[in-house]
Write an enzyme that holds these catalytic residues in place. Sequence first.
Site, PDB file in Angstrom:
ATOM      1  N   GLU A  12       0.833  -1.212   0.000  1.00 49.35           N
ATOM      2  CA  GLU A  12       0.000   0.000   0.000  1.00 49.35           C
ATOM      3  C   GLU A  12       0.861   1.252   0.000  1.00 49.35           C
ATOM      4  O   GLU A  12       1.879   1.312   0.688  1.00 49.35           O
ATOM      5  CB  GLU A  12      -0.891  -0.012   1.255  1.00 49.35           C
ATOM      6  CG  GLU A  12      -2.228   0.613   1.010  1.00 49.35           C
ATOM      7  CD  GLU A  12      -3.086  -0.256   0.093  1.00 49.35           C
ATOM      8  OE1 GLU A  12      -3.314   0.181  -1.049  1.00 49.35           O
ATOM      9  OE2 GLU A  12      -3.509  -1.346   0.511  1.00 49.35           O
ATOM     10  N   ASP A  72       2.651   2.309  -5.034  1.00 47.79           N
ATOM     11  CA  ASP A  72       2.517   2.284  -6.499  1.00 47.79           C
ATOM     12  C   ASP A  72       3.173   3.512  -7.129  1.00 47.79           C
ATOM     13  O   ASP A  72       3.713   3.430  -8.221  1.00 47.79           O
ATOM     14  CB  ASP A  72       1.054   2.110  -6.963  1.00 47.79           C
ATOM     15  CG  ASP A  72       0.093   3.151  -6.429  1.00 47.79           C
ATOM     16  OD1 ASP A  72       0.444   3.871  -5.468  1.00 47.79           O
ATOM     17  OD2 ASP A  72      -1.022   3.252  -6.988  1.00 47.79           O
ATOM     18  N   SER A  90     -27.104   6.309 -14.782  1.00 48.94           N
ATOM     19  CA  SER A  90     -26.521   5.391 -13.797  1.00 48.94           C
ATOM     20  C   SER A  90     -27.391   5.290 -12.553  1.00 48.94           C
ATOM     21  O   SER A  90     -27.832   6.304 -12.008  1.00 48.94           O
ATOM     22  CB  SER A  90     -25.129   5.876 -13.383  1.00 48.94           C
ATOM     23  OG  SER A  90     -24.623   5.042 -12.358  1.00 48.94           O
ATOM     24  N   LEU A 105     -12.854   0.517  -2.709  1.00 53.18           N
ATOM     25  CA  LEU A 105     -12.900  -0.727  -3.484  1.00 53.18           C
ATOM     26  C   LEU A 105     -12.883  -0.433  -4.988  1.00 53.18           C
ATOM     27  O   LEU A 105     -13.109  -1.313  -5.804  1.00 53.18           O
ATOM     28  CB  LEU A 105     -14.141  -1.545  -3.095  1.00 53.18           C
ATOM     29  CG  LEU A 105     -14.212  -1.885  -1.602  1.00 53.18           C
ATOM     30  CD1 LEU A 105     -15.497  -2.632  -1.279  1.00 53.18           C
ATOM     31  CD2 LEU A 105     -12.992  -2.716  -1.176  1.00 53.18           C
ATOM     32  N   SER A 106     -12.626   0.808  -5.323  1.00 50.77           N
ATOM     33  CA  SER A 106     -12.416   1.233  -6.699  1.00 50.77           C
ATOM     34  C   SER A 106     -13.640   1.113  -7.610  1.00 50.77           C
ATOM     35  O   SER A 106     -13.589   0.537  -8.700  1.00 50.77           O
ATOM     36  CB  SER A 106     -11.224   0.506  -7.334  1.00 50.77           C
ATOM     37  OG  SER A 106     -10.759   1.319  -8.380  1.00 50.77           O
ATOM     38  N   SER A 160     -14.548   3.616  -9.099  1.00 50.79           N
ATOM     39  CA  SER A 160     -14.181   4.499 -10.222  1.00 50.79           C
ATOM     40  C   SER A 160     -13.535   3.699 -11.355  1.00 50.79           C
ATOM     41  O   SER A 160     -13.888   3.873 -12.520  1.00 50.79           O
ATOM     42  CB  SER A 160     -13.275   5.638  -9.748  1.00 50.79           C
ATOM     43  OG  SER A 160     -12.106   5.156  -9.136  1.00 50.79           O
ATOM     44  N   ASP A 210      -5.600   0.414  -9.678  1.00 50.04           N
ATOM     45  CA  ASP A 210      -7.016   0.055  -9.799  1.00 50.04           C
ATOM     46  C   ASP A 210      -7.384  -0.340 -11.227  1.00 50.04           C
ATOM     47  O   ASP A 210      -8.088  -1.329 -11.455  1.00 50.04           O
ATOM     48  CB  ASP A 210      -7.905   1.236  -9.390  1.00 50.04           C
ATOM     49  CG  ASP A 210      -7.600   1.729  -7.992  1.00 50.04           C
ATOM     50  OD1 ASP A 210      -6.858   1.048  -7.269  1.00 50.04           O
ATOM     51  OD2 ASP A 210      -8.114   2.808  -7.631  1.00 50.04           O
TER      52      ASP A 210
HETATM   53  P1  ADP Z   1     -13.630   4.436  -5.131  1.00 48.82           P
HETATM   54  O1  ADP Z   1     -13.062   4.297  -6.497  1.00 48.82           O
HETATM   55  O2  ADP Z   1     -12.744   3.877  -4.084  1.00 48.82           O
HETATM   56  O3  ADP Z   1     -15.010   3.905  -5.007  1.00 48.82           O
HETATM   57  P2  ADP Z   1     -13.429   7.194  -5.862  1.00 48.82           P
HETATM   58  O4  ADP Z   1     -13.575   8.456  -5.085  1.00 48.82           O
HETATM   59  O5  ADP Z   1     -12.177   6.958  -6.609  1.00 48.82           O
HETATM   60  O6  ADP Z   1     -13.728   6.000  -4.831  1.00 48.82           O
HETATM   61  O7  ADP Z   1     -14.609   7.077  -6.914  1.00 48.82           O
HETATM   62  C1  ADP Z   1     -15.944   7.239  -6.508  1.00 48.82           C
HETATM   63  C2  ADP Z   1     -16.660   8.145  -7.483  1.00 48.82           C
HETATM   64  O8  ADP Z   1     -16.771   7.484  -8.766  1.00 48.82           O
HETATM   65  C3  ADP Z   1     -18.085   8.430  -7.095  1.00 48.82           C
HETATM   66  O9  ADP Z   1     -18.155   9.538  -6.237  1.00 48.82           O
HETATM   67  C4  ADP Z   1     -18.736   8.726  -8.438  1.00 48.82           C
HETATM   68  O10 ADP Z   1     -18.445  10.038  -8.854  1.00 48.82           O
HETATM   69  C5  ADP Z   1     -17.993   7.798  -9.370  1.00 48.82           C
HETATM   70  N1  ADP Z   1     -18.692   6.532  -9.634  1.00 48.82           N
HETATM   71  C6  ADP Z   1     -18.218   5.298  -9.409  1.00 48.82           C
HETATM   72  N2  ADP Z   1     -19.090   4.362  -9.808  1.00 48.82           N
HETATM   73  C7  ADP Z   1     -20.157   4.995 -10.308  1.00 48.82           C
HETATM   74  C8  ADP Z   1     -21.378   4.581 -10.890  1.00 48.82           C
HETATM   75  N3  ADP Z   1     -21.685   3.267 -11.041  1.00 48.82           N
HETATM   76  N4  ADP Z   1     -22.243   5.540 -11.294  1.00 48.82           N
HETATM   77  C9  ADP Z   1     -21.946   6.844 -11.167  1.00 48.82           C
HETATM   78  N5  ADP Z   1     -20.809   7.291 -10.633  1.00 48.82           N
HETATM   79  C10 ADP Z   1     -19.914   6.397 -10.197  1.00 48.82           C
HETATM   80 MG    MG Z   2     -11.278   5.214  -7.158  1.00 42.21          MG
END
Ligand code: ADP
Ligand code: MG
Length: 415
Positions: free
Chosen positions: A47, A50, A81, A143-144, A146, A194
């Site tokens: 951790e 990277d 979404s 948990l990604s 994004s 990720d």
């Molecule tokens: P993590 O990747 O750890 O969940 P991040 O802050 O990197 O946290 O990403 C989260 C952001 O990604 C959310 O706030 C949103 O903007 C976007 N996101 C992720 N998945 C979705 C989804 N299925 N629909 C809409 N937005 C999403």
């Molecule tokens: Mg993320």
Amino acid sequence: MMDSQLFVSSRDDTAGAAAAAALYQQHFGASPRGVWAAPGRVNLIGEHVDYAAGVCLPFALTQSTFAAMDLRDDNRISLVSLVPGGSEPVEYSIDLSQIGPGEPANWAGYAAGAIWAAVEAGLMPARGLNIALVSDVPLGAGLSSSAALECSVAVGAVELATGKTVDPATRRALIPCCIRAENEVVGASTGGLDQTISLLGQPGAALAIDYADNSTVQVPADFAGHGLAIVVMNTNAPHSLADGQYASRRGVIDAVTEALGAPLRKIADAPEQAAAWAAEHVPAATDRDDYVAMVRRRVTHVVSEIDRTKRAIAQLRAQDFAAFGQSMQASHVSLRDDYEVSCAELDSAQEAAMAAGALGARMTGGGFGGSAIALVAVDKVESLCRAVADAAAQAGLATPEFLVAVPSAGARRVK
Ligand code: ADP
Ligand code: MG
């Protein structure tokens, strides 16, 4: 039967594809051409290294984002979404020609940005797309979600626009595209772990990634076959500090690496050399001894974590799960004490998991909230989760939720 109140639900490919297709039908009034999925991920160990030419060991979760898609006749990217736990879908639409650095810098940027970057990289022609998304990856839990969003859309867009299944080379070429979506379009810092695992994950394996040369090796990870499970403990802690703290940790490591002229893992006694450099570069209005000690601790984490992760990869290969658990434990202590990126919620989960019989437990992801993981015997999973939830309640912390993480497939077509 596991207590459904404690555990995050997740759909298999058939159910996820059907839910995304139903949202597509409802929103666009037609059937999608296909549905693609990409997973969230959890990092077993390695951790905050990277960005320091280090080594990490993530695997792809079963929990995925599902993207139902079709081409459009114009150049618009039209998105809808339904996020996990959300009741109303969110919508966004943008012309492909308007996507670029900082635009759109909202949730749609992860998806639209991945398409933009794939076009820029010559992996697909510029084509408009309709996209309907459903997801089982909790947002912002470390948990990604994004990367799951970027990678599901990227693979779907390329396959639709080219009419071909992505080959292994194209799959690899999509990694930097998805990173660009996040870094440049949304403007979020990410080291690339990720996107790499969301695209390259394989069932039954973790992926050893070495950032010194960007090489990847699949490492068999059959926890269930040994009566064990990896439990993800999402603390649900608010982690507003995360961005600034990430930048400050990264800033120290970048500055020391530049000053010493080589990746930290290549330098014998890197913590001592870093401390000597720090003594000559104390920022204004900063206590000298505190600063030098802080830099020494930060560098100690990075070099010890890289060594530990290399050993942990060998331990996993040898199926020495007791030793692997001890490596997880040592990683948490290093992140907590030397890198100082843990928090009350993560420490509470980690300590309660160990007290409940875990072989090892540690925070995972950037820290300051998000999730921790535990390696534990299958028959102790439920009691461990109860103990972790009770500890959070007693300390007045947010109510955590849990999932059993099973190494699963990377981005793929599911319908
Ligand atoms: P993590 O990747 O750890 O969940 P991040 O802050 O990197 O946290 O990403 C989260 C952001 O990604 C959310 O706030 C949103 O903007 C976007 N996101 C992720 N998945 C979705 C989804 N299925 N629909 C809409 N937005 C999403
Ligand atoms: Mg993320």
